[in-house]
Design an enzyme around this catalytic site. Structure first.
Site, PDB file in Angstrom:
ATOM      1  N   LYS A  60      50.929  37.350  33.195  1.00 34.33           N
ATOM      2  CA  LYS A  60      50.894  36.130  34.008  1.00 34.33           C
ATOM      3  C   LYS A  60      51.215  34.907  33.173  1.00 34.33           C
ATOM      4  O   LYS A  60      51.962  34.014  33.607  1.00 34.33           O
ATOM      5  CB  LYS A  60      49.517  36.012  34.676  1.00 34.33           C
ATOM      6  CG  LYS A  60      49.294  37.056  35.757  1.00 34.33           C
ATOM      7  CD  LYS A  60      47.837  37.180  36.173  1.00 34.33           C
ATOM      8  CE  LYS A  60      47.660  38.308  37.175  1.00 34.33           C
ATOM      9  NZ  LYS A  60      46.244  38.598  37.497  1.00 34.33           N
TER      10      LYS A  60
ATOM     11  N   GLN B  66      40.276  36.618  36.351  1.00 32.97           N
ATOM     12  CA  GLN B  66      40.760  37.995  36.334  1.00 32.97           C
ATOM     13  C   GLN B  66      39.620  38.969  36.654  1.00 32.97           C
ATOM     14  O   GLN B  66      38.563  38.927  36.033  1.00 32.97           O
ATOM     15  CB  GLN B  66      41.359  38.322  34.958  1.00 32.97           C
ATOM     16  CG  GLN B  66      41.962  39.702  34.863  1.00 32.97           C
ATOM     17  CD  GLN B  66      43.173  39.884  35.762  1.00 32.97           C
ATOM     18  OE1 GLN B  66      44.052  39.034  35.812  1.00 32.97           O
ATOM     19  NE2 GLN B  66      43.218  40.996  36.486  1.00 32.97           N
TER      20      GLN B  66
ATOM     21  N   ASP C  66      44.446  32.912  44.112  1.00 30.39           N
ATOM     22  CA  ASP C  66      44.340  34.308  44.549  1.00 30.39           C
ATOM     23  C   ASP C  66      44.215  34.415  46.065  1.00 30.39           C
ATOM     24  O   ASP C  66      44.467  35.481  46.641  1.00 30.39           O
ATOM     25  CB  ASP C  66      43.120  34.979  43.904  1.00 30.39           C
ATOM     26  CG  ASP C  66      43.468  35.729  42.625  1.00 30.39           C
ATOM     27  OD1 ASP C  66      44.630  36.174  42.498  1.00 30.39           O
ATOM     28  OD2 ASP C  66      42.600  35.856  41.757  1.00 30.39           O
TER      29      ASP C  66
END
Length: 295
Positions: A54, A98, A121
């Site tokens: 990422k 994460q 997200d």
């Protein structure tokens, strides 16, 4: 012998990232550089790889990334305090924590602590609710990537019967909501579904997101179905492990009109849409009109 179209997620992700990069360049010309904060707790090898990928993609498109690497034994209060600081930091447009988190930390509490305007997200209840209502919001990245691939293959999805195998909050449920927005008829299969293979055989579109390696084979599919495999499973072989999806690719390919491989299918799309969400978050926070609607 059927020769399906192999859906190239890497190529599709490059298209999305090129559009994101162009938009970032326009924003930077106005003195506005999108910024993504990434929080990694512990040393899980897979999570470290995901975070590194990422961060690398951020650099490629011109998004600033800030990494917060926290020890595995950290307490929940400290994580929540960091999120509060990131929420308050005007330089940070997106926050990614994460997953998975260590057992001493409540993942749901962490997700709900993120400012929904920075929830790239798309897991915060405000964004989930907006998706359910068909309202603009930051939508989950993996389902958004799946929709992009489906639109590439099929164009207009109206009237298609889509079966989603799996009902997780991360993929299955938001996937079903996005398919409904696209005017599909949607069936969600799960562990309590009766005769799941028969129900799946009715589908024009199959989204496999159940976390069981190679569960779905040709017997689950009707001729000409389009198959999107979200699963990422490691299976042990004699001298190595390899990645497989929730679909038995070799078998399913005998019936599918188009199918995603694992790896190289949905995975790259998830990161591409994470970065798209970061740009969208900046625009929403500043109420800046722009080109993200065309992405």
């Amino acid at each position: 012998m059927n020769t399906p179209r192999i859906i190239d997620g890497k190529a599709a992700a490059r298209e999305v990232l090129a559009a994101v990069k162009h938009e970032v360049e326009m924003l930077c010309a106005e003195g506005l550089q999108p910024c993504l904060a990434v929080v990694l707790v512990g040393n899980d090898p897979a999570s470290r790889v995901y975070v590194r990928n990422k961060v690398e993609r951020c650099a490629e498109v011109g998004i600033c990334s800030i990494e917060h690497l926290l020890p595995a034994d950290i307490d929940q209060a400290t994580v929540l305090a960091l999120i509060a600081d990131l929420n308050a930091d005007p330089r940070v447009n997106g926050i990614l924590v994460q997953m998975p988190l260590p057992k001493q930390i409540d993942e749901a509490a962490v997700i709900q602590a993120i400012d929904p305007r920075k929830d790239v997200d798309g897991f915060h209840r405000e964004n989930v609710g907006a998706l359910s209502l068909g309202q603009p919001a930051l939508y989950p990245c993996t389902p958004s990537g799946c929709m992009y691939l489906l639109n590439q293959v099929l164009g207009d999805l109206s009237g298609k019967h889509a079966v989603v195998v799996g009902r997780s909050n991360i993929v299955g449920k938001p996937m079903a909501a996005l398919l409904l927005q696209a005017n599909c008829t949607v069936t969600v299969l799960h562990s309590r579904s009766v005769d799941a293979p028969r129900l799946c055989r009715e589908a024009d579109i199959v989204i496999a997101a159940v976390g069981r390696p190679q569960l779905i084979n040709a017997d689950w599919l009707k001729e000409g179905a389009v198959v999107i495999d979200v699963g990422i499973n490691r299976i042990a072989e004699a001298d190595r492990t390899r990645l497989v999806g929730d679909v038995d690719f070799a078998s399913a390919s005998q019936k599918a009109a188009a199918i995603t491989p694992v790896p190289g299918g949905v995975g790259p799309m998830t990161i591409a849409f994470l970065l798209q969400n970061t740009v969208r978050a900046l625009r929403q926070q500043l109420s800046v009109p722009g080109a993200h609607h065309a992405l």
